[in-house]
Write an enzyme that holds these catalytic residues in place. Sequence first.
Site, PDB file in Angstrom:
ATOM      1  N   ASP A  54       0.823  -1.215   0.000  1.00 16.72           N
ATOM      2  CA  ASP A  54       0.000   0.000   0.000  1.00 16.72           C
ATOM      3  C   ASP A  54       0.859   1.268   0.000  1.00 16.72           C
ATOM      4  O   ASP A  54       2.023   1.253   0.413  1.00 16.72           O
ATOM      5  CB  ASP A  54      -0.875   0.041   1.267  1.00 16.72           C
ATOM      6  CG  ASP A  54      -2.032  -0.954   1.209  1.00 16.72           C
ATOM      7  OD1 ASP A  54      -2.053  -1.795   0.298  1.00 16.72           O
ATOM      8  OD2 ASP A  54      -2.900  -0.870   2.085  1.00 16.72           O
ATOM      9  N   HIS A 105      -6.346   3.013  -4.031  1.00 20.55           N
ATOM     10  CA  HIS A 105      -6.211   3.253  -2.577  1.00 20.55           C
ATOM     11  C   HIS A 105      -6.613   4.696  -2.248  1.00 20.55           C
ATOM     12  O   HIS A 105      -6.083   5.296  -1.325  1.00 20.55           O
ATOM     13  CB  HIS A 105      -4.766   2.956  -2.166  1.00 20.55           C
ATOM     14  CG  HIS A 105      -4.561   2.741  -0.682  1.00 20.55           C
ATOM     15  ND1 HIS A 105      -5.446   2.050   0.110  1.00 20.55           N
ATOM     16  CD2 HIS A 105      -3.549   3.124   0.150  1.00 20.55           C
ATOM     17  CE1 HIS A 105      -4.990   2.019   1.358  1.00 20.55           C
ATOM     18  NE2 HIS A 105      -3.853   2.679   1.419  1.00 20.55           N
ATOM     19  N   HIS A 109      -5.863   9.456   0.464  1.00 17.61           N
ATOM     20  CA  HIS A 109      -5.705   8.599   1.647  1.00 17.61           C
ATOM     21  C   HIS A 109      -6.396   9.141   2.903  1.00 17.61           C
ATOM     22  O   HIS A 109      -5.814   9.156   3.994  1.00 17.61           O
ATOM     23  CB  HIS A 109      -4.206   8.382   1.928  1.00 17.61           C
ATOM     24  CG  HIS A 109      -3.916   7.113   2.680  1.00 17.61           C
ATOM     25  ND1 HIS A 109      -4.056   7.014   4.046  1.00 17.61           N
ATOM     26  CD2 HIS A 109      -3.489   5.898   2.281  1.00 17.61           C
ATOM     27  CE1 HIS A 109      -3.716   5.795   4.431  1.00 17.61           C
ATOM     28  NE2 HIS A 109      -3.371   5.084   3.380  1.00 17.61           N
ATOM     29  N   HIS A 199       3.879  -2.241   3.174  1.00 17.34           N
ATOM     30  CA  HIS A 199       3.879  -0.873   2.623  1.00 17.34           C
ATOM     31  C   HIS A 199       5.152  -0.590   1.834  1.00 17.34           C
ATOM     32  O   HIS A 199       6.243  -0.678   2.392  1.00 17.34           O
ATOM     33  CB  HIS A 199       3.746   0.154   3.758  1.00 17.34           C
ATOM     34  CG  HIS A 199       2.414   0.092   4.439  1.00 17.34           C
ATOM     35  ND1 HIS A 199       2.100  -0.857   5.378  1.00 17.34           N
ATOM     36  CD2 HIS A 199       1.302   0.854   4.288  1.00 17.34           C
ATOM     37  CE1 HIS A 199       0.849  -0.675   5.783  1.00 17.34           C
ATOM     38  NE2 HIS A 199       0.335   0.360   5.144  1.00 17.34           N
TER      39      HIS A 199
END
Length: 247
Positions: A54, A105, A109, A199
């Site tokens: 991510d 995503h 964010h 990540h």
Amino acid sequence: MKYNPCMLGYVISGASVATAVAAGYQSMAPIGQWYGRTFTGVPRGSRHIALTYDDGPNDPHTLRLLEVLAKHGVHATFFLIGRYVRQRPEIAREIVAAGHVVGNHTFSHPLLIFKSEREIKQELSECRAVLKDAIGEHSNLFRPPFGGRRPAVLRIARELGMEPVMWNVTGYDWNAPPAEEIERKAAKRIRGGDVILLHDGDHRQMGADRSQTVIATDRLIGHHRSEGYEFLTIPPMMERARAGPGL
Ligand SMILES: [Zn+2]
């Protein structure tokens, strides 16, 4: 005991507090299914694992991660942040050129459980538009930032034709602990059929140091391959989940 209306009120408010706490927990818990099904892996015991990354694209660690994945011949799934894709579209193109799967995503964010329906829609659509500009057609996979979701988030995602994807194993790598720690925390929870959250970027800034996640990835793949695990992207994992256990 004499009937006491105040006590009844107390009991009710106590119960609704408990419900609210549980609902709050469910809205962030990766494997909570109260708000509609979100994909978190295939039934236990399969020999398949999906690595997911991510908060990229991130310079230079996304590219370093691509090198490690290429070395092992493993494909992963990347949930990209729209505003970073706009900054560094060429990294997004490298991810796709290397055969990995890209998902949405959001654009900036945010924690979607605190956003209006209009804002949720905008975050998802804007990220999709930026991805389309950078890499063209891509998967319909969507991962909510921080895993935060409520019924409206899932409904809007589905209205936009997107499929929410969570995880059931994490390396707790967001604050960049040493690689050994990331590997140990993830490995401890791997049972087969897992979706692992790691990540390659950081939603707070471009350029975050993800070197420890890159090293942990190298070790996780090496170790689990030797135990007979196979690494897949999310779409084939979903196929297997639909097909049922035993595949
Ligand atoms: Zn994120």
